[in-house]
Design a protein around this motif. Structure first.
Motif, PDB file in Angstrom:
ATOM      1  N   LEU A   1      -1.663  -9.834  -0.736  1.00  0.00           N
ATOM      2  CA  LEU A   1      -0.962  -8.859   0.085  1.00  0.00           C
ATOM      3  C   LEU A   1      -0.882  -9.375   1.513  1.00  0.00           C
TER       4      LEU A   1
ATOM      5  N   THR B   1       0.677  -3.170  -7.332  1.00  0.00           N
ATOM      6  CA  THR B   1      -0.545  -3.921  -7.052  1.00  0.00           C
ATOM      7  C   THR B   1      -1.613  -3.625  -8.090  1.00  0.00           C
ATOM      8  N   ARG B   2      -1.820  -2.353  -8.392  1.00  0.00           N
ATOM      9  CA  ARG B   2      -2.848  -1.968  -9.376  1.00  0.00           C
ATOM     10  C   ARG B   2      -2.561  -2.591 -10.737  1.00  0.00           C
TER      11      ARG B   2
ATOM     12  N   SER C   1      -8.397   1.205   0.000  1.00  0.00           N
ATOM     13  CA  SER C   1      -8.414   1.601  -1.415  1.00  0.00           C
ATOM     14  C   SER C   1      -7.848   0.536  -2.344  1.00  0.00           C
ATOM     15  N   LEU C   2      -7.699  -0.684  -1.870  1.00  0.00           N
ATOM     16  CA  LEU C   2      -7.142  -1.740  -2.718  1.00  0.00           C
ATOM     17  C   LEU C   2      -8.096  -2.075  -3.858  1.00  0.00           C
TER      18      LEU C   2
ATOM     19  N   ASN D   1      -0.092  -7.707   5.076  1.00  0.00           N
ATOM     20  CA  ASN D   1       0.176  -6.482   5.823  1.00  0.00           C
ATOM     21  C   ASN D   1      -0.740  -6.420   7.051  1.00  0.00           C
TER      22      ASN D   1
ATOM     23  N   THR E   1       0.810  -1.219   0.000  1.00  0.00           N
ATOM     24  CA  THR E   1       0.000   0.000   0.000  1.00  0.00           C
ATOM     25  C   THR E   1       0.846   1.273   0.000  1.00  0.00           C
TER      26      THR E   1
ATOM     27  N   ARG F   1      -4.183   0.122   5.886  1.00  0.00           N
ATOM     28  CA  ARG F   1      -4.292   1.017   4.713  1.00  0.00           C
ATOM     29  C   ARG F   1      -4.871   0.279   3.510  1.00  0.00           C
ATOM     30  N   ASN F   2      -5.749  -0.694   3.754  1.00  0.00           N
ATOM     31  CA  ASN F   2      -6.236  -1.534   2.667  1.00  0.00           C
ATOM     32  C   ASN F   2      -7.550  -1.069   2.052  1.00  0.00           C
TER      33      ASN F   2
ATOM     34  N   SER G   1       1.809   0.225  -4.240  1.00  0.00           N
ATOM     35  CA  SER G   1       0.411   0.445  -4.660  1.00  0.00           C
ATOM     36  C   SER G   1       0.294   0.423  -6.177  1.00  0.00           C
TER      37      SER G   1
END
Length: 341
Positions: free
Chosen positions: A29, A17-18, A38-39, A31, A9, A35-36, A14
């Motif tokens: 992921l 990942t996207r 907006s995944l 973690n 993240t 902060r997840n 990030s």
């Protein structure tokens, strides 16, 4: 590919990942879950502190991966743990190191993966070097399938990249520009630096995943565009639509008079004050067709526009602002005292 990202993240991870999800890969992921929100849809999340080795081992079960990517390993104990966790579980282990590990003082402006590693100014850089040494030893002695990545200054829309800064990022400097105040640039602003847009970095990184040419090797992933710090700050001012009022101060002086927690000696003398140009030909041989497409003038416009549209990112830092004013005032007063003599 089935990819496990430890972290996932941050600024760099990030973007990776996207892009992996958009390309249809099976992305996992690991973690702490803070902060997840907006995944992208479809990411598999294992919520745990990576330092809780037994819990992580339990969560992983018998799962195997094509690649495991470590973004939050900072000290040798972190990668020693990963060797225990992922030996025999992945075909590739990718460690994010740092271009700050390259030799300081700089012996040659042109940096390749063969440039020697030594940085007496930065504990962070020395710990990354130690991590690399542990991993390469495991590769040579155990066949642990490591790939080392050394990013330099990589940025995204959520931050304005700068050099002489406090603890709150680039917004306090942008705020000074918007208020018509001078902003401090280290040295005379003529040293060369490289800024890399996160999505460009992600394309190069993904090209190294499940890539047999990458095992046992180190790669740097950066833009080919080299700019002076004067040009970098001018581009920020242009994106803000204001005049740049640059105030140049030596890096040694800034490090000597700044709060220790800002780590300006490490960030300037040990990194950003040195003229460096990165040769990414090794990456381009391993990932044919790779090219960083985003010029800094374009990327920083995106960053500025995004931050102006998101007030929650406009975190002020009054102590930094007051420190800049004190530094400038002290130097100007010293100049006046000499002139009056």
């Amino acid at each position: 590919m089935k990819i496990l990202i430890i972290g996932g993240t941050g600024t760099i991870s990030s973007a990776i990942t996207r892009q992996l999800v958009a390309a249809g890969h099976d992305v996992w992921l690991l973690n702490r879950g803070s902060r997840n929100a907006s995944l992208p849809e479809g990411v598999n999340v294992l919520v745990s502190d990576i330092h809780d080795e037994e819990r992580v081992r339990s969560l992983l079960g018998d799962t195997r991966f094509d690649a495991v990517c470590e973004f939050i390993g900072f000290v040798p104990a972190d990668v020693e743990r990963d060797i225990r966790l992922f030996s025999g579980r992945t075909r590739q282990y990718v460690f994010i190191s740092s271009a700050s590990t390259y030799n300081k003082p700089v012996r040659n402006y042109l940096i390749t993966e063969g440039t020697s590693l030594a940085n007496p100014y930065s504990q962070y850089a020395r710990e990354k070097m130690a991590c690399e040494a542990v991993l390469m030893k495991a590769y040579h002695e155990q066949g642990f399938p490591v790939t080392i990545i050394r990013p330099s200054h990589t940025y995204s829309e959520t931050g304005i990249p700068t050099s002489v800064r406090g603890l709150k990022g680039g917004w306090p400097i942008a705020k000074r520009m918007l208020e018509g105040k001078p902003v401090i640039i280290q040295g005379d602003g003529s040293s060369l630096w490289t800024m890399t847009w996160c999505e460009d970095f992600a394309r190069g990184f993904i090209g190294l995943l499940d890539n047999p040419k990458a095992i046992g090797e180190a790669f740097q992933i950066t833009s080919d565009e080299s700019l002076t710090w004067n040009q970098i700050y001018q581009a920020i001012a242009d994106a803000l639509g204001v005049e740049l009022k640059a105030y140049h101060v030596s890096s040694d002086f800034l490090a000597a008079v700044s709060p220790k927690e800002w780590k300006l000696e490490a960030n300037l003398t040990g990194d950003k004050s040195a003229t460096v140009v990165f040769d990414c030909s090794k990456l381009k041989r391993a990932v044919p067709g790779f090219c960083a497409k985003t010029r800094f003038s374009e990327g920083v416009r995106r960053s500025v526009a995004y931050m102006l549209a998101h007030p929650e990112l406009q975190v002020e830092e009054p102590d930094y602002d007051a420190w800049c004013d004190r530094v400038i005032e002290a130097i100007e007063n010293t100049k006046k005292s000499f002139i009056q003599q």
